[in-house]
Design a protein around this motif. Structure first.
Motif, mmCIF file in Angstrom:
data_model
loop_
_atom_site.group_PDB
_atom_site.id
_atom_site.type_symbol
_atom_site.label_atom_id
_atom_site.label_comp_id
_atom_site.label_asym_id
_atom_site.label_seq_id
_atom_site.Cartn_x
_atom_site.Cartn_y
_atom_site.Cartn_z
ATOM 1 N N ALA A 95 26.402 37.450 43.359
ATOM 2 C CA ALA A 95 27.877 36.629 42.436
ATOM 3 C C ALA A 95 28.809 37.437 41.779
ATOM 4 N N LEU A 96 27.870 38.377 40.727
ATOM 5 C CA LEU A 96 28.654 39.770 40.253
ATOM 6 C C LEU A 96 29.776 40.785 41.170
ATOM 7 N N HIS A 97 29.388 40.516 42.522
ATOM 8 C CA HIS A 97 30.181 41.390 43.104
ATOM 9 C C HIS A 97 31.563 39.950 43.892
ATOM 10 N N ALA A 98 31.096 39.137 43.502
ATOM 11 C CA ALA A 98 32.093 37.837 44.103
ATOM 12 C C ALA A 98 33.030 37.697 43.581
ATOM 13 N N ALA A 99 32.470 37.950 41.902
ATOM 14 C CA ALA A 99 33.599 37.408 41.029
ATOM 15 C C ALA A 99 34.066 38.399 40.769
ATOM 16 N N GLY A 100 34.386 40.126 40.911
ATOM 17 C CA GLY A 100 35.213 40.654 41.513
ATOM 18 C C GLY A 100 34.735 42.039 40.514
ATOM 19 N N TYR A 101 33.313 42.153 39.550
ATOM 20 C CA TYR A 101 33.100 43.247 38.785
ATOM 21 C C TYR A 101 32.946 44.398 39.920
ATOM 22 N N ASN A 180 26.753 46.829 26.032
ATOM 23 C CA ASN A 180 25.602 46.646 27.226
ATOM 24 C C ASN A 180 24.350 45.763 26.976
ATOM 25 N N ILE A 181 23.473 45.149 28.171
ATOM 26 C CA ILE A 181 22.901 44.503 28.212
ATOM 27 C C ILE A 181 21.730 45.558 28.436
ATOM 28 N N GLY A 182 20.039 45.153 27.811
ATOM 29 C CA GLY A 182 19.325 44.896 28.097
ATOM 30 C C GLY A 182 18.134 44.114 28.778
ATOM 31 N N VAL A 183 17.118 44.526 29.589
ATOM 32 C CA VAL A 183 16.811 43.336 30.876
ATOM 33 C C VAL A 183 15.359 43.132 30.536
ATOM 34 N N PRO A 205 17.789 37.761 35.698
ATOM 35 C CA PRO A 205 18.651 38.599 36.390
ATOM 36 C C PRO A 205 20.244 37.032 36.716
ATOM 37 N N ALA A 206 19.491 36.062 36.659
ATOM 38 C CA ALA A 206 20.668 35.392 36.951
ATOM 39 C C ALA A 206 21.426 34.849 35.527
ATOM 40 N N GLN A 207 20.760 35.310 33.746
ATOM 41 C CA GLN A 207 21.671 35.018 33.758
ATOM 42 C C GLN A 207 22.346 35.814 32.567
ATOM 43 N N LEU A 208 22.615 37.091 33.961
ATOM 44 C CA LEU A 208 23.609 38.290 33.580
ATOM 45 C C LEU A 208 25.333 38.209 34.035
ATOM 46 N N LEU A 209 25.268 36.963 34.292
ATOM 47 C CA LEU A 209 26.545 36.979 34.769
ATOM 48 C C LEU A 209 27.519 35.660 33.288
#
Length: 214
Positions: A95-101, A180-183, A205-209
């Motif tokens: 999803a992140l790759h598709a969104a252009g990140y 930053n984001i802590g997982v 992981p689904a929350q990252l976007l």
């Protein structure tokens, strides 16, 4: 407007590598006839540079280098494949790759080992580069690794996020005034990440976007 560049830690963020790392640490200590600590203590090796973890236990720099060599011997044969991909990571990265990140891995793991692992992961092709520690340890701590990533990708810290599970990831990002984001699915845990000053926390992981765009 272009999307930010995302720097991902590897161990504890993309893959659960506890089995491979702890077995390699135990192997290295056994080869030196040194008592092997219990499993919970071995898990502390996940995240920091190898020499940083071996040094307090072995003290002698020569023994530390021998331990690192024994660790790598086993890792190159077996340990690199002893991991599991965290549930939801593949989908989140897609999803992140598709969104252009732009995506890169920034890890304290030996760079050749990290590259070997990424090459065999289903999402490895999403990452533009893999920045890891040098075999001799001259480049091994997160602030310096992030600096190297910024140099290689020709980006500014203000255009990047660091995403990881340990305090080293958050502290490295803060060193560069980087968001930053802590997982929470890795090895650090919420108290450690909050103490380090994590900007945001992701429980899956689904929350990252959503966290990146909030």
């Amino acid at each position: 407007m272009s999307r930010p560049t995302l720097f991902f830690d590897l161990d504890g963020t993309l893959i659960d590598s506890a089995v491979g790392i702890t077995r390699c640490v135990a192997h290295a200590l056994a080869q030196l006839n040194h008592p092997v600590p219990p499993e919970p203590e071995l898990r502390r090796w996940i995240g920091p540079p190898l020499r940083t973890s071996f040094a307090p236990l072995l003290v002698d720099p020569e023994l530390v280098e021998r331990a690192v060599a024994h660790y790598r011997d086993r890792f190159e044969s077996f340990g690199w494949a002893e991991h599991e991909v965290y549930a939801g990571i593949n989908e989140a990265l897609a999803a992140l790759h598709a969104a252009g990140y732009r995506l890169a891995v920034v890890t304290a793991k030996n760079e050749p080992h990290a590259r070997k692992i990424l090459a065999h992961l289903p999402f490895g092709n999403y990452f533009e580069d893999v920045i890891g520690a040098t075999p001799d340890g001259t480049l091994s701590h997160k602030p310096e690794l992030i600096a190297e990533a910024l140099r290689r990708l020709s980006v500014s810290p203000t255009d990047c996020w660091m995403i990881g599970d340990r305090h080293m990831d958050i502290e490295g990002a803060r060193h560069h005034t980087m968001r930053n984001i802590g997982v929470l699915w890795g090895f650090g845990g919420e108290p450690e990440l909050r103490k380090a000053g994590a900007d945001r926390l992701a429980s899956e992981p689904a929350q990252l976007l959503a966290l990146l765009t909030a």
